[in-house]
Each structure stands twice: as structure tokens, then as C-alpha cells.
Write a protein that holds these residues in place. Structure first.
Motif, PDB file in Angstrom:
ATOM      1  N   CYS A  36       0.849  -1.197   0.000  1.00  0.00           N
ATOM      2  CA  CYS A  36       0.000   0.000   0.000  1.00  0.00           C
ATOM      3  C   CYS A  36       0.884   1.246   0.000  1.00  0.00           C
ATOM      4  O   CYS A  36       1.767   1.375   0.842  1.00  0.00           O
ATOM      5  CB  CYS A  36      -0.888  -0.012   1.238  1.00  0.00           C
ATOM      6  N   CYS A  39       0.134   3.056   3.752  1.00  0.00           N
ATOM      7  CA  CYS A  39       0.588   2.471   5.014  1.00  0.00           C
ATOM      8  C   CYS A  39       1.738   1.491   4.832  1.00  0.00           C
ATOM      9  O   CYS A  39       2.263   0.963   5.804  1.00  0.00           O
ATOM     10  CB  CYS A  39      -0.567   1.800   5.757  1.00  0.00           C
ATOM     11  N   CYS A  55      -7.183  -0.566   0.367  1.00  0.00           N
ATOM     12  CA  CYS A  55      -6.315  -1.239   1.336  1.00  0.00           C
ATOM     13  C   CYS A  55      -7.130  -1.638   2.565  1.00  0.00           C
ATOM     14  O   CYS A  55      -7.748  -0.787   3.208  1.00  0.00           O
ATOM     15  CB  CYS A  55      -5.171  -0.308   1.748  1.00  0.00           C
ATOM     16  N   CYS A  58      -5.634   0.285   5.871  1.00  0.00           N
ATOM     17  CA  CYS A  58      -5.746   1.724   6.156  1.00  0.00           C
ATOM     18  C   CYS A  58      -6.822   2.428   5.326  1.00  0.00           C
ATOM     19  O   CYS A  58      -7.062   3.621   5.498  1.00  0.00           O
ATOM     20  CB  CYS A  58      -4.401   2.413   5.933  1.00  0.00           C
TER      21      CYS A  58
HETATM   22 ZN   LIG Z   1      -2.828   0.881   3.427  1.00  0.00          ZN
END
Ligand SMILES: [Zn+2]
Lengths: 295, 263
Positions: A36, A39, A55, A58
Motif C-alpha cells: 500500500c 501504510c 487497502c 488503512c
Molecule cells: Zn494501506
């Protein structure tokens, strides 16, 4: 909330994955996983696909292509594309533009930076355009402007609401003033559709900038945005260069525009179709394919 | 003349600005300020004046002449309130059935924190859409630099004219060179490629008429503009509202129309 029936795998999934893999951190060897950008955590590609390419850790919304969006928003097998064949020519003989167009076609598997057509959302009939970031960053030249104008004119003729997904780097400079004129042309088409009492709903996605922000993206009756999408007239780098200072965190993101009053709501992908459907119902948009017989 | 020379002429500090055109084209001019929302934008002058015996609404971008006035005018780059002020005046023109003259001279809409916070994109978009539907004649003249969306926000008109040494471009040649070629030294080449001169744009039908600068004798320019504007407004005021807005729609509809791109 997961509803697997909502999407159909894009035909070019393999190619799409391949492209994405190239863009990801080369340290991650497997196409089974993606990291990601927000994050930095890894997720299984299959999990991402089943989670609207968001994601799970997050909530970051990965960039997706126009066909993937269509599959997420349109009822299965109801999309009828229009003017798929239109492609650009290098009318001003701008150096390097022919090559750029050829590359973009290969890279995106599309003929231009926007897909237009009709379909159903929760059985409500709509006309829509979805911009394609992988075709020269969704920049607006004559074909993009023309396709958007054509679909607004079609929607006006058949009294359909318009749904528009924007993603764009702005006007396409290789087409000079003919690109800039598309801002006026599309705005005229929006105006006529609006004056006929028809609904126009935009969903601004990351990134929506320049001449698209300064025309049809901001002309919706209702303007929705995806979380954290960059929505700007001038891009952050241009501003930093102009004013010679760093921009505050979150500047020009969807949440910032919501706070400043320029978008109606931020709608994550997981509830996007449901939200659009509800708005169509609230505007009394008819269901089914009977009306006008156009779908 | 090569394109970049026109760019330099269009930006020349001694070139007449919006205020000069106002002083020379109209009598009894009264400036009217403010967008009724946030503030008054000095980069945009709006007001009323007489074009011979015809009351008109005047919207002009103003770069400023001295260092002090250039700073005050933000070098002709408007914030959203400038565009909103312009639209407010255009709506009043519609209410009182007055033609509208727009004088375009800006390197672009301002790029800054406040401009973005207050919706620069939204302000321009709104002007494009609303100008398309205004029920009074509109004529836009690019008098110096027509910089991208910030110029177009005053450029949705029944006719668009351009001074001989004015330029009108989707992006500045400097911006184009640095984005496309990552090379500022290619500015001249970019100016050529962008097709931004009056002659280029007449050929592309982006503008309808070029006003000769007669070796920069602006007295003649003003005279020609005065008569030209008057005749154009007389002609367009005879049209009914529907004809007028249909004509304006079709004027812009033609750029990249499907017949031209599938040739
Ligand atoms: Zn993420």
C-alpha cells in the motif's frame, strides 16, 4: 460490506496486474501481493480485488482503471459503450505527440482517455463517462472533450441523468488551444443538460486537476469525491514553485475540499454504488429499460 | 515573425493594459467592485460605460503599469473572487439587457493557497457554464496575454477577437517546455508548437478576427475596436435569446467535433 456480484473481472486483468507490478516497489517479488503506498503494508492482490481495490489495513484507495470502475458501479451486463473507436490525431503536428498517443494506446488498452455510454445503476437508467488515467493521465484533448459532449447531448435527448467519474492531469497541451476550447464546449453541453432539469452527478477521483477541475468536474449538481483524492486547479508542485513555500498536509485533498465547501460528500468505494443509487432514487430517476427504449 | 517574439510583445511592460482600453473605448466609465462573497479582486476591473451611445458592461483583466500597481493587481492573475465578480457583473448585464465586453490579459489564474481554498477551479468552471447561457451579446478580445483557463473564463463569447501581437495559449511556453521537455531553453520551440499567435488561431478558427496594431499605434486600434464592437453588438442584439445562445453553443461545439476528428 462486500458484494461479490458487484464486479466482473476486467478482460484485461492480466495486463492490468502486469502494469501495476512494474510500478510497485521492485523489492516485492510476488504479483500475489501489493504494498500500500499509504501504510506500506502488504495485501494479497485477491483481497484487494474483493475489497474494491481499497487497502484493508488503512482504507487507501488504489488507483484503478475506467473498466474496473464501470464494473463496480454499473449493474452487470447493462453497459453499452458509445464511440469506442474514436481516437486522436496530431492535428497541430506537435513533436512527439504521435508516439505518445501510440504508447498510451498500448499502455491503457483504450483508444482515448474517457469511456462513455449508458447503463443501469440499481436498475436506474443513466448515461455516464468514466475517465481513464492510464491514457496520458486522462488529459483532455479534442476526442475526450468530444466524447463527453456527445454523451451529454445523448443524455439530453433521451432525458437521462449523467454520472461522471473524473481523473485528469488537465488540458492536453499537445493539442494547443483546441484542447483548451474543450473546457468551453463541455461546459456548454453540461449547461444544456442542466437547463433541461436533468441531474448531473460527478465523482472526483485521484487526481482531478487543471482544465477538467475548471470545467465539467466542478459543474455537477452533486459533487462526490473519493477519500484523499487530490482535487486541484493548479497542482501542488506548481503552487509550491509559485509561492515558494511548502503546502500544508492534506492541502487539496478531498477532505480539504469538503471542509471548504466544494464537494458534497466523500464516498468510499465500498458504498459508492449504494450512494449513487440512493441519489438517483431521491431524484425520481425511473427504473427499468422501458422509458425511451434507449437501453 | 516567430512565435516567441509575439510572446515577448504581448508581455511587454509598455504595452497598453486593460485600463488603457477602458479609457479609450468607453465614456462615462464607472468601476463597480466586489464579488459580494469574499472580496474585491484588483486583477479584474469591472464596471459600466458607454460605447458611443450604447451602455455596456465592461470586464477587464488588469496587469498594472508601475511596480507598485503591478503588485496591487497581482500582475493580472485573478483569484476566484475576480472571476465571481466578473460573473456577477455579467448577470447584471443580462438583467438590464446590456452587451458585455471582456478584455483578456493575464498570464493565468493565480496559483496559490488562497486561490485553491476558495475554489479557483469552481469559479472558472462556473463562468464557462454561465457565460454559455447569457442572453445578451458577449464579445471577448485578447489584448495581451491569454493564459489558459484563467483567460478562457472571460472568453466564452459570441465572437473572440485578438490583437495582432497578442497570444492565447493552453499553457505558457515556459510551462510547456519544462513539463514536456524538462528543458527551459526550449521555450521558443514550445511557443512555436503551441500555435498561440493570432494568425495561428485565426487559421484554427479559435478567434474570429485579428485587430491590426498598425505598428503599435494604438489610436487606430481603439478606433477600429470601437466601431467593430458597436457593429457587432448591434447585429447580435437583433437576435432573439435562443438564437444568440444557440449560436454561441455552436461556436464552441465545432472544436474537435466528431466530423473533424474522424476525417
Ligand atoms: Zn494501506
Amino acid at each position: 460490506m462486500l458484494n461479490k456480484g458487484l464486479f466482473k473481472k476486467p478482460k484485461n486483468e492480466l495486463e492490468a496486474q502486469h502494469r501495476i507490478k512494474r510500478k510497485t516497489d521492485p523489492a516485492i517479488p510476488s504479483e500475489l501481493c501489493r504494498s500500500c503506498p499509504s501504510c506500506k503494508q502488504l495485501s494479497f492482490t485477491s483481497d484487494l480485488e474483493n475489497n474494491f481495490h481499497v487497502c484493508p489495513k488503512c482504507g487507501h484507495h488504489f488507483r484503478i482503471n475506467a473498466r474496473q470502475r464501470l464494473n463496480m458501479i454499473i449493474d452487470q451486463d447493462t453497459f453499452v459503450e458509445q464511440y469506442h473507436e474514436l481516437s486522436s490525431t496530431n492535428r497541430l503536428e506537435f513533436p512527439g505527440y504521435d508516439e505518445k498517443l501510440a504508447q498510451a494506446t498500448l499502455f491503457s488498452h483504450e483508444n482515448e482517455g474517457v469511456i462513455i455510454g449508458t447503463g443501469k445503476i440499481g436498475s436506474h437508467k443513466v448515461a455516464l463517462f468514466v475517465m481513464e488515467a492510464t491514457f496520458m493521465m486522462g488529459s483532455m484533448g479534442q476526442v475526450v472533450g468530444e466524447k463527453i459532449t456527445l454523451i451529454f447531448e445523448y443524455a439530453l435527448k433521451h432525458r437521462l441523468p449523467m454520472i461522471g467519474y473524473t481523473v485528469s492531469g488537465g488540458a492536453r497541451m499537445q493539442e494547443g488551444m483546441l484542447a483548451l476550447m474543450q473546457m468551453a464546449k463541455t461546459s456548454g453541453a453540461v449547461k444544456r443538460h442542466s437547463d433541461a432539469g436533468l441531474l448531473y452527478l460527478t465523482v472526483l477521483t485521484d487526481p482531478t486537476t487543471g482544465g477538467v477541475t475548471a470545467s465539467f468536474a466542478m459543474e455537477g449538481d452533486i459533487i462526490l469525491a473519493e477519500p484523499e483524492a487530490l482535487i486541484a486547479f493548479a497542482g501542488p508542485r506548481v503552487i509550491e514553485q509559485t509561492i515558494r513555500q511548502r503546502l500544508p498536509k492534506g492541502f487539496q485533498r478531498a477532505e480539504f475540499l469538503l471542509e471548504k465547501g466544494f464537494v458534497d460528500a466523500i464516498v468510499p468505494r465500498s458504498i459508492q454504488k449504494e450512494t449513487v443509487k440512493r441519489l438517483l432514487t431521491l431524484h425520481g430517476i425511473p427504473k427499468g429499460g422501458d422509458q425511451n427504449g434507449s437501453i | 515573425m516567430e512565435a516567441y517574439k509575439r510572446v515577448a510583445l504581448a508581455r511587454k511592460k509598455t504595452r497598453p493594459t486593460g485600463q488603457d482600453f477602458i479609457d479609450n473605448l468607453f465614456t462615462d466609465f464607472i468601476e463597480l467592485h466586489g464579488d459580494r462573497c469574499f472580496g474585491d479582486d484588483p486583477a479584474m476591473i469591472t464596471g459600466l460605460g458607454m460605447l458611443m451611445d450604447m451602455p455596456v458592461t465592461v470586464i477587464a483583466q488588469e496587469r498594472g503599469k508601475t511596480t507598485k500597481s503591478r503588485v496591487k493587481r497581482n500582475f493580472g492573475s485573478s483569484h476566484p473572487e475576480g472571476y465571481r465578480k466578473a460573473l456577477r457583473q455579467m448577470k447584471l448585464a443580462e438583467k438590464f439587457n446590456r452587451p458585455i465586453v471582456c478584455l483578456i490579459d493575464t498570464s493565468g489564474a493565480f496559483c496559490g493557497i488562497g486561490a485553491e481554498e476558495r475554489g479557483q477551479g469552481h469559479a472558472i468552471a462556473n463562468n464557462l457554464m454561465e457565460m454559455m447561457g447569457l442572453k445578451v451579446p458577449i464579445l471577448s478580445i485578447v489584448i495581451g496575454e491569454g493564459g489558459s483557463g484563467g483567460a478562457l473564463a472571460l472568453g466564452v463569447a459570441d465572437e473572440v477577437w485578438m490583437l495582432e501581437n497578442a497570444i492565447y495559449s493552453v499553457i505558457s511556453p515556459e510551462g510547456c517546455a519544462s513539463i514536456l521537455w524538462k528543458d527551459a531553453s526550449k521555450t521558443k520551440e514550445a511557443a512555436n508548437c503551441l500555435k498561440l499567435t493570432a494568425q495561428n488561431l485565426l487559421e484554427l478558427q479559435v478567434v474570429d478576427k485579428i485587430i491590426s496594431e498598425n505598428h503599435r499605434d494604438f489610436k487606430n486600434v481603439y478606433r477600429e475596436l470601437k466601431i467593430g464592437l458597436y457593429k457587432c453588438f448591434q447585429k447580435n442584439q437583433a437576435l432573439d435569446h435562443q438564437q444568440l445562445t444557440e449560436y454561441r453553443y455552436q461556436r464552441f461545439r465545432k472544436y474537435g467535433a466528431i466530423e473533424t476528428i474522424t476525417e
